[in-house]
Design an enzyme around this catalytic site. Structure first.
Site, PDB file in Angstrom:
ATOM      1  N   HIS A   1       0.988  -1.119  -0.115  1.00 20.43           N
ATOM      2  CA  HIS A   1      -0.115   0.115  -0.033  1.00 20.43           C
ATOM      3  C   HIS A   1       0.664   1.339  -0.238  1.00 20.43           C
ATOM      4  CE1 HIS A   1       0.977   0.591   4.395  1.00 20.43           C
ATOM      5  NE2 HIS A   1       0.874  -0.412   4.559  1.00 20.43           N
ATOM      6  N   ASP A   2       0.344   2.201  -0.858  1.00 22.29           N
ATOM      7  CA  ASP A   2       0.886   3.732  -0.858  1.00 22.29           C
ATOM      8  C   ASP A   2       2.426   3.819  -1.332  1.00 22.29           C
ATOM      9  OD1 ASP A   2      -1.359   4.873   0.627  1.00 22.29           O
ATOM     10  OD2 ASP A   2      -0.651   3.532   2.211  1.00 22.29           O
TER      11      ASP A   2
ATOM     12  N   GLY B   1       4.913  -1.038   2.759  1.00 20.44           N
ATOM     13  CA  GLY B   1       3.964   0.071   2.595  1.00 20.44           C
ATOM     14  C   GLY B   1       4.945   1.425   2.541  1.00 20.44           C
TER      15      GLY B   1
END
Length: 262
Positions: free
Chosen positions: A123-124, A141
């Site tokens: 994520h991200d 992340g």
């Protein structure tokens, strides 16, 4: 204009946007908030979910799962995205997750990447152009992986770490701190062992710039003062754009410290 070719066993949820010339193979599943741009190919048994955009001419191989929710216990179902650029090759069993609210809400992958079997983009993360992730490596992340980076097989990049343009990470390496542009990192706990000279030569970088980069690396390794102080002095002295790129990278804001020359 060429219509998409969709195998009868594939499931395309209402609302999905399928571009011209797409090929969707057997037993694929495409969610309602997915956009596949022109000529995307899903080989077979591919899952693309979430609010995910896949750029034109990207090929995704069997059993990849793209756009599922983050592996983050803080995630509470907020609406976030995954954006993948054009002409990527995403091999078998690759996973790429959408973003989180705390990380800006978006995971982004650039153009012309090769993501080999079993690798993971969390994520991200921000992944640049022409990046190669070798088999079974993992980006945690919030990582930033700049253009032309290679991450070796079975390697891991810690959350919030930045890897500068043109760097190379050796196989079976854990990277816990930022890596300068064009750096060479290897060993189990990730040591900055030099420069990615092979990559620089393949790219056709001028001999004068390579010489300047070598001198800069020596100054960063052996100069007086803290690492950032050495970088500032280097910035005052150099005329090489490649060296200035390293200086700017070192002096920019970061959530991690740096891998420094041993």
């Amino acid at each position: 204009m060429t219509e998409a070719r969709i195998h009868p066993s594939a499931v395309i949820e209402p609302g999905a946007k399928i571009g011209e010339g797409c090929v969707i193979g057997p037993f694929c599943h495409v969610g309602p908030d997915v956009t596949l741009h022109d000529r995307v190919e899903l080989k077979s048994h591919v899952v693309v979910g979430g609010e995910t955009e896949v750029g034109s001419d990207t090929v995704i191989f069997p059993f990849a799962v793209i756009g599922e929710i983050p592996q983050d216990l803080k995630f509470r179902g907020e609406k976030t995205r995954l954006v993948i650029g054009a002409r990527n090759r995403i091999r078998e069993h690759v996973t790429m997750n959408t973003g989180t609210e705390g990380g800006g809400g978006e995971t982004r992958v650039g153009n012309d990447g090769l993501f080999m079997a079993g690798c993971h983009v969390a994520h991200d993360a921000r992944v640049g152009d022409r990046v190669i992730l070798v088999n079974n490596c993992a980006l945690a992340g919030h990582c930033i992986i700049e253009d032309d980076v290679i991450v070796g097989g079975l390697s891991g990049v810690h959350q919030w770490v930045r890897v500068g343009r043109g760097a190379i990470i050796g196989a079976v390496t854990m990277v816990t701190n930022d890596v300068i542009p064009y750096g060479l990192v290897q060993a189990p706990r990730g040591k900055l062992d030099g420069l990615n000279l092979v990559g620089l030569k393949r790219k056709g970088v001028a001999r004068s710039d390579i010489t300047a980069l070598r001198a800069a690396f020596q100054m960063l390794a052996q100069g007086e003062g803290a690492f950032q102080d050495r970088a500032r002095r280097l910035g005052d002295e150099t005329q090489s754009d490649y060296v200035k790129e390293i200086v700017d990278f070192v002096l920019s804001a970061s959530d991690r410290s740096f891998l420094t020359p041993g």
